[in-house]
Write an enzyme that holds these catalytic residues in place. Structure first.
Site, PDB file in Angstrom:
ATOM      1  CG  ASP A  16      -1.729  -1.201   1.461  1.00  0.00           C
ATOM      2  OD1 ASP A  16      -2.077  -1.857   0.469  1.00  0.00           O
ATOM      3  OD2 ASP A  16      -2.047  -1.490   2.635  1.00  0.00           O
ATOM      4  CD  GLU A 223      -9.027  -2.767  -0.757  1.00  0.00           C
ATOM      5  OE1 GLU A 223      -9.496  -2.803   0.391  1.00  0.00           O
ATOM      6  OE2 GLU A 223      -8.284  -3.671  -1.201  1.00  0.00           O
TER       7      GLU A 223
HETATM    8  O1  FUB Z   1      -3.222  -3.380   3.667  1.00  0.00           O
HETATM    9  C1  FUB Z   1      -4.527  -3.593   4.151  1.00  0.00           C
HETATM   10  C2  FUB Z   1      -5.536  -3.274   3.111  1.00  0.00           C
HETATM   11  O2  FUB Z   1      -5.328  -4.104   1.977  1.00  0.00           O
HETATM   12  C3  FUB Z   1      -5.482  -1.892   2.549  1.00  0.00           C
HETATM   13  O3  FUB Z   1      -5.947  -0.892   3.408  1.00  0.00           O
HETATM   14  C4  FUB Z   1      -6.275  -2.114   1.322  1.00  0.00           C
HETATM   15  O4  FUB Z   1      -6.256  -1.075   0.407  1.00  0.00           O
HETATM   16  C5  FUB Z   1      -5.637  -3.392   0.804  1.00  0.00           C
HETATM   17  O5  FUB Z   1      -4.449  -3.132   0.109  1.00  0.00           O
END
Ligand code: FUB
Length: 322
Positions: A16, A223
């Site tokens: 991320d 997301e």
């Molecule tokens: O790293 C945890 C979660 O997984 C992140 O917040 C999301 O975007 C996904 O990458």
């Protein structure tokens, strides 16, 4: 387009990446994956991260400096568990780190931590931001004194538990032709510690101006919000989650609407895909992650960077993830 990507931190698991240029250097703010032994599930409990590191580089092919641990769950007064994707903003000599973390009721909130230096350490505020929820904050410094936070994530990211910024009794995920859940945006207060307004929905529309639908899983938001500007336009990019694509949409202002354009990155090895896009020394780069070095373990991800290119009309050339 198949392109050569570089792994940045081969001796640890980082994911991320939020990347910014400060004082002429690239600073990388990733999530820090580790083997916590929690079984994989759709709620994302296996992403049980407990601290953040910061990395910097002076050259895209050069050495990557690890500045060590800059914030830990155990030092955050309101903490429950799970430090997920963070982002940073710089204002008036201070660096503000925004991070999603579950509180002691297992509800994701956004926290803020502050440093005098881009490499931290970051000191957390005593409480989460009022009215904050869900995950994956991304901050846009609009260059006019206004800073905006984009946020939200489905499934383990809990966005389906909210409508109009209020918690629902039961989570509802739109399906079929129902309008998809949108990411959220809110302008930040002058002191950078709170929302200055009620979060609004960021509409992503198709070429006919219609909102993307919940059933359109190859294009709808899941997301990993990120926003960058290119040739005066706002590019909102994001992950489609269960279809594993990084996509983007273009708008004329921070609030949108944003018109869907296409795929930036095809699926990588691993369940999640998450990124940032940044210009450095006259070239554009996509920072992201995959799970190749861990042999496909979705919760042990590795940071990568690859050059990103635009077509003459401002669209982005699709990069092959594998
Ligand atoms: O790293 C945890 C979660 O997984 C992140 O917040 C999301 O975007 C996904 O990458």
């Amino acid at each position: 387009m198949k392109k050569e990507a570089r792994y940045l931190v081969p001796n640890d698991f980082m994911a991320d990446p939020s990347v910014h240029v400060y004082n002429g250097k690239l600073y990388i703010y990733p999530s820090h994956d580790w083997e916590s032994g929690i079984e994989e599930n759709d709620n994302g409990d296996h992403f049980n991260m407990k601290d953040y590191h910061v990395f910097s580089m002076e050259d895209i092919n050069g050495e990557v400096t690890d500045h060590g641990v800059v914030l830990e769950v155990e030092n955050i007064p309101w903490a429950g568990r799970q430090l997920w994707d963070c982002d940073i903003a710089f204002k008036d000599g201070k660096y503000y780190m925004y991070f999603p973390l579950k509180d002691q009721n297992d509800i994701f909130r956004m926290g803020v931590a502050i440093s005098d230096k881009p490499e931290g350490p970051f000191i957390p505020e005593a409480n989460p931001m009022w009215g904050s929820y869900s995950i994956d904050p991304a901050i846009l410094d609009n260059g006019d004194g206004n800073y905006y936070m984009y946020f939200g994530g489905l499934w383990g990211g809990q966005l389906q538990r909210y409508r109009n910024n209020k918690a629902l009794e039961c989570a509802v995920l739109p399906e079929g032709n129902e309008p998809a859940l949108c990411p959220r945006i809110a302008r930040l207060s002058d002191n950078m510690l709170q929302f200055a307004e009620e979060p609004r929905e960021v509409l992503i529309i198709d070429e006919d101006g219609k909102p993307l639908t919940g059933g359109d899983t190859e294009r709808r938001f899941f997301e990993a919000s990120w926003v960058h500007k290119y040739n005066g336009k706002y590019y909102f990019s994001y992950s489609t989650g269960d279809t594993h694509l990084l996509c983007y949409a273009i708008g004329d202002n921070p609030y949108g609407p944003f018109t869907y354009q296409g795929v930036i990155l095809t699926p990588v090895v691993g369940w999640t895909t998450h990124h940032s896009i940044v210009e450095y020394k006259g070239k554009w780069y996509l920072f992201h992650h995959d799970s190749v070095p861990s042999g496909g373990r979705t919760w042990l991800r590795s940071l990568k960077v690859v050059e990103l290119e635009y077509n003459e009309d401002g669209t982005i050339k699709t990069i092959e993830g594998q």
